[in-house]
Design a protein around this motif. Structure first.
Motif, PDB file in Angstrom:
ATOM      1  N   ALA A 235      29.017  28.156 -51.806  1.00 59.32           N
ATOM      2  CA  ALA A 235      28.863  26.729 -52.092  1.00 59.32           C
ATOM      3  C   ALA A 235      27.845  26.476 -53.190  1.00 59.32           C
ATOM      4  CB  ALA A 235      28.445  25.988 -50.832  1.00 59.32           C
ATOM      5  N   LYS A 236      28.305  25.845 -54.261  1.00 55.50           N
ATOM      6  CA  LYS A 236      27.427  25.522 -55.386  1.00 55.50           C
ATOM      7  C   LYS A 236      26.206  24.734 -54.929  1.00 55.50           C
ATOM      8  CE  LYS A 236      28.490  21.891 -58.209  1.00 55.50           C
ATOM      9  NZ  LYS A 236      27.381  20.935 -58.359  1.00 55.50           N
ATOM     10  N   ASN A 237      26.448  23.613 -54.238  1.00 56.14           N
ATOM     11  CA  ASN A 237      25.323  22.729 -53.925  1.00 56.14           C
ATOM     12  C   ASN A 237      24.354  23.348 -52.925  1.00 56.14           C
ATOM     13  OD1 ASN A 237      26.316  20.929 -55.728  1.00 56.14           O
ATOM     14  ND2 ASN A 237      27.186  19.520 -54.223  1.00 56.14           N
ATOM     15  N   SER A 238      24.857  24.230 -52.078  1.00 59.33           N
ATOM     16  CA  SER A 238      23.980  24.912 -51.141  1.00 59.33           C
ATOM     17  C   SER A 238      23.140  25.951 -51.898  1.00 59.33           C
ATOM     18  CB  SER A 238      24.824  25.575 -50.054  1.00 59.33           C
ATOM     19  OG  SER A 238      24.017  26.033 -49.030  1.00 59.33           O
TER      20      SER A 238
ATOM     21  N   LYS B 297      23.285  14.242 -43.475  1.00 53.40           N
ATOM     22  CA  LYS B 297      23.700  15.197 -42.438  1.00 53.40           C
ATOM     23  C   LYS B 297      24.625  16.282 -43.002  1.00 53.40           C
ATOM     24  CE  LYS B 297      24.964  11.532 -40.106  1.00 53.40           C
ATOM     25  NZ  LYS B 297      25.338  10.486 -39.139  1.00 53.40           N
ATOM     26  N   ASP B 298      24.721  16.322 -44.312  1.00 52.58           N
ATOM     27  CA  ASP B 298      25.664  17.245 -44.970  1.00 52.58           C
ATOM     28  C   ASP B 298      25.377  18.700 -44.611  1.00 52.58           C
ATOM     29  OD1 ASP B 298      25.165  14.779 -46.690  1.00 52.58           O
ATOM     30  OD2 ASP B 298      26.991  15.576 -47.575  1.00 52.58           O
ATOM     31  N   PRO B 299      26.433  19.535 -44.627  1.00 44.55           N
ATOM     32  CA  PRO B 299      26.262  20.967 -44.359  1.00 44.55           C
ATOM     33  C   PRO B 299      25.212  21.614 -45.250  1.00 44.55           C
ATOM     34  CG  PRO B 299      28.596  20.423 -44.587  1.00 44.55           C
ATOM     35  CD  PRO B 299      27.839  19.168 -44.866  1.00 44.55           C
TER      36      PRO B 299
ATOM     37  N   GLU C 113      22.117  23.778 -44.017  1.00 43.48           N
ATOM     38  CA  GLU C 113      21.889  25.146 -44.503  1.00 43.48           C
ATOM     39  C   GLU C 113      20.489  25.305 -45.082  1.00 43.48           C
ATOM     40  OE1 GLU C 113      23.673  28.107 -44.389  1.00 43.48           O
ATOM     41  OE2 GLU C 113      24.642  26.851 -42.890  1.00 43.48           O
ATOM     42  N   LEU C 114      20.075  24.314 -45.879  1.00 43.94           N
ATOM     43  CA  LEU C 114      18.733  24.403 -46.467  1.00 43.94           C
ATOM     44  C   LEU C 114      17.689  24.448 -45.349  1.00 43.94           C
ATOM     45  CD1 LEU C 114      16.759  24.337 -48.875  1.00 43.94           C
ATOM     46  CD2 LEU C 114      16.796  21.848 -48.706  1.00 43.94           C
ATOM     47  N   GLY C 115      17.859  23.594 -44.339  1.00 45.42           N
ATOM     48  CA  GLY C 115      16.915  23.572 -43.220  1.00 45.42           C
ATOM     49  C   GLY C 115      16.915  24.895 -42.470  1.00 45.42           C
TER      50      GLY C 115
ATOM     51  N   GLY D 249      16.291  18.707 -35.787  1.00 41.62           N
ATOM     52  CA  GLY D 249      17.121  17.520 -36.015  1.00 41.62           C
ATOM     53  C   GLY D 249      18.110  17.692 -37.156  1.00 41.62           C
ATOM     54  N   LEU D 250      18.266  18.926 -37.653  1.00 42.95           N
ATOM     55  CA  LEU D 250      19.206  19.160 -38.764  1.00 42.95           C
ATOM     56  C   LEU D 250      20.615  18.756 -38.337  1.00 42.95           C
ATOM     57  CD1 LEU D 250      17.848  22.646 -39.821  1.00 42.95           C
ATOM     58  CD2 LEU D 250      17.741  20.550 -41.190  1.00 42.95           C
ATOM     59  N   GLY D 251      21.324  18.054 -39.221  1.00 44.70           N
ATOM     60  CA  GLY D 251      22.678  17.605 -38.884  1.00 44.70           C
ATOM     61  C   GLY D 251      22.672  16.278 -38.138  1.00 44.70           C
ATOM     62  N   THR D 252      21.484  15.687 -37.946  1.00 50.04           N
ATOM     63  CA  THR D 252      21.404  14.351 -37.339  1.00 50.04           C
ATOM     64  C   THR D 252      20.720  13.406 -38.336  1.00 50.04           C
ATOM     65  OG1 THR D 252      19.182  14.441 -36.371  1.00 50.04           O
ATOM     66  CG2 THR D 252      20.941  15.525 -35.126  1.00 50.04           C
ATOM     67  N   ASP D 253      20.632  12.112 -37.954  1.00 47.43           N
ATOM     68  CA  ASP D 253      20.025  11.118 -38.854  1.00 47.43           C
ATOM     69  C   ASP D 253      18.520  11.259 -38.969  1.00 47.43           C
ATOM     70  OD1 ASP D 253      22.385   9.545 -39.165  1.00 47.43           O
ATOM     71  OD2 ASP D 253      22.109   8.958 -37.072  1.00 47.43           O
ATOM     72  N   ILE D 254      17.907  11.932 -37.985  1.00 45.58           N
ATOM     73  CA  ILE D 254      16.442  12.042 -38.006  1.00 45.58           C
ATOM     74  C   ILE D 254      16.034  13.510 -38.052  1.00 45.58           C
ATOM     75  CG2 ILE D 254      14.293  11.487 -36.796  1.00 45.58           C
ATOM     76  CD1 ILE D 254      15.699   9.103 -35.568  1.00 45.58           C
TER      77      ILE D 254
END
Ligand code: UD1
Length: 420
Positions: free
Chosen positions: A24-27, A191-193, A197-199, A211-216
């Protein structure tokens, strides 16, 4: 000077075979920036060989970081001599994602001077959320002569709320907060993949992020981080583009090395359009279209909504669907440049503000067209694969920013495409 290459595509061949999706480019881009958060070496695997990745390599090399390709997809990033805090205009203007080094610069060198990214083909794309976040962490920021200059004595954790779940701002603040003193809470986080991934990468380095993948997202700052080995996830946008390629040509294509969960909205919309999607072994999908394409409405949204980065490709598909579809672009205010070129190929598209009304036509016909941005360019390739005659696409350097050897991958599936 930009590369003057063009694609010539003779349409009408139903694609058949197997395609393997790259990293993934953006990752890769955000994780490359995150490697600066330690003085230890990190090794990244499955990094795509793309123009945007080369641009990020140039940016971090300018900052004093050693970057070496270990093999065709493995990057070694050694920030031991990382000492320069300035990212100049010549580099930042080629790719907005260069701005992602600001978080690591503030965290490690307590100083950053980065060219203010300009507007771009798909909208104004300001960086105000990033700056609001850095200020909340204690940074003093001024803008002078086109540069953002930031300084901080000590980053201190804080609560930060974003008006919109910006991917880049969430990533930049997460990186700075990883080495801040105390706790940072990002509300209305993306919440993007790629954020998850960065987290995950940062946690592997020793960060304390939950809280990765959630709003907080909550980040408990730590004193230092260590280098790690990491495998970049597959590119969901490249995968979605090949899914549409199979659908638009009435072909059957196996798409390997994907994460179907990250492609959910794309798969649902393909199925609504009457395309068959068979998920196999959780990391590949067979896409087949033996009949008509039904019109479907699409609204782009932050993840898990339908990705704006697949909007143009789905518009290409809808140009030859049965019936009328409405595509609403909710993420960027000006992302319909491809509509004009699709019209040159016989599509019936009306743009009204953030909506596009697409009346499906029986067939597209070849015409000379021009890519104006990365995903819009991909949409023209897809339209060319379906059109009658030979389509000539210029300014394909936009497409090269985000697709590894797209013409070779399409040729392997039987497409008649050449680069000149
Ligand atoms: C990233 C992706 C890009 C994708 C986009 C949306 C990278 C390198 N690029 O871009 O491919 O299309 O997410 O999924 O990962 N905004 C502001 N102020 C800010 C930041 C953003 O107003 O400070 C606005 C933007 O103009 C846009 C929206 O928020 O309208 C979302 O942008 P954002 O998620 O930040 O996109 P990028 O991170 O730039």
């Amino acid at each position: 000077m930009q590369n003057p290459d063009r694609f010539f595509i003779t349409g009408g061949v139903p694609l058949q075979g197997t395609v393997i999706i790259d990293g993934a480019k953006n990752s890769a881009l955000s994780i490359m920036a995150a490697c600066l958060l330690t003085n230890e070496k990190s090794i990244l695997k499955n990094v795509p060989q793309l123009k945007d990745v080369y641009s990020m390599i140039e940016v971090i090399k300018t900052l004093g970081v050693k970057v070496v390709w270990k093999d065709s997809n493995t990057l070694s990033i050694d920030p031991d001599d990382f000492n320069n805090y300035e990212a100049p205009y010549e580099l930042v203007k080629t790719m907005r994602a260069s701005f992602l080094v600001m978080g690591p610069l503030l965290a490690r060198l307590k100083k950053a001077k980065i060219s203010l990214p300009g507007g771009c083909a798909i909208g104004a794309r300001p960086v105000d959320f990033h700056l609001k976040g850095f200020r909340a962490l204690g940074a003093e920021i001024i803008t002078e002569k086109g540069y953002i200059q930031a300084e901080v004595k000590k980053l201190i954790g804080n609560d930060i709320y974003f008006d919109f779940p910006s991917l880049g701002a969430t990533e930049n603040i997460m990186m700075a907060a990883a080495l801040a003193e105390g706790i940072t809470m990002i509300e209305n986080a993306a919440k993007d993949p790629e954020v998850v991934e960065l987290g995950t990468f940062l946690n592997k380095m020793g960060a304390k992020i939950s809280g990765l993948g959630t709003d907080i997202i909550t980040i408990k700052g730590v004193k230092e981080l260590n280098g790690v080995n990491y495998l970049i996830i597959p590119d969901r946008i490249e995968a979605g583009t090949f899914m549409v390629a199979a659908a638009i040509t009435g072909g059957t294509v196996e798409i390997k090395h994907i994460n179907p969960y990250y492609l959910k909205s794309c798969i649902v919309k393909l199925e609504e359009a009457g395309i068959k999607v068979d998920i196999e072994d959780d990391d590949s999908a067979i896409i087949s279209n033996s009949g008509n394409i039904k019109s479907v409405d699409i609204k782009t949204m932050p993840f898990p909504g339908f990705p704006t980065d697949l909007q143009a490709q789905f518009m290409a598909l809808m140009t030859i669907a049965n019936g009328t579809s409405i595509i609403t672009e909710n993420v960027f205010e000006n992302r319909f440049a491809h509509a004009g070129d699709l019209r040159r190929m016989g599509a019936d598209i009306k743009v009204e503000g953030r909506n596009c009304i697409i009346k499906g036509v029986k067939k597209l016909s070849a015409a000379p067209v021009m890519a104006s941005d990365l995903r819009g360019g991909a949409a023209l390739v897809l339209a060319g694969l379906a059109a009658e005659g030979t389509t000539e696409i210029s300014r394909i350097y936009h497409i090269d920013r985000g697709y590894v050897k797209i013409e070779d991958k399409l040729k392997n599936l039987g497409a008649k495409i050449k680069r000149e």
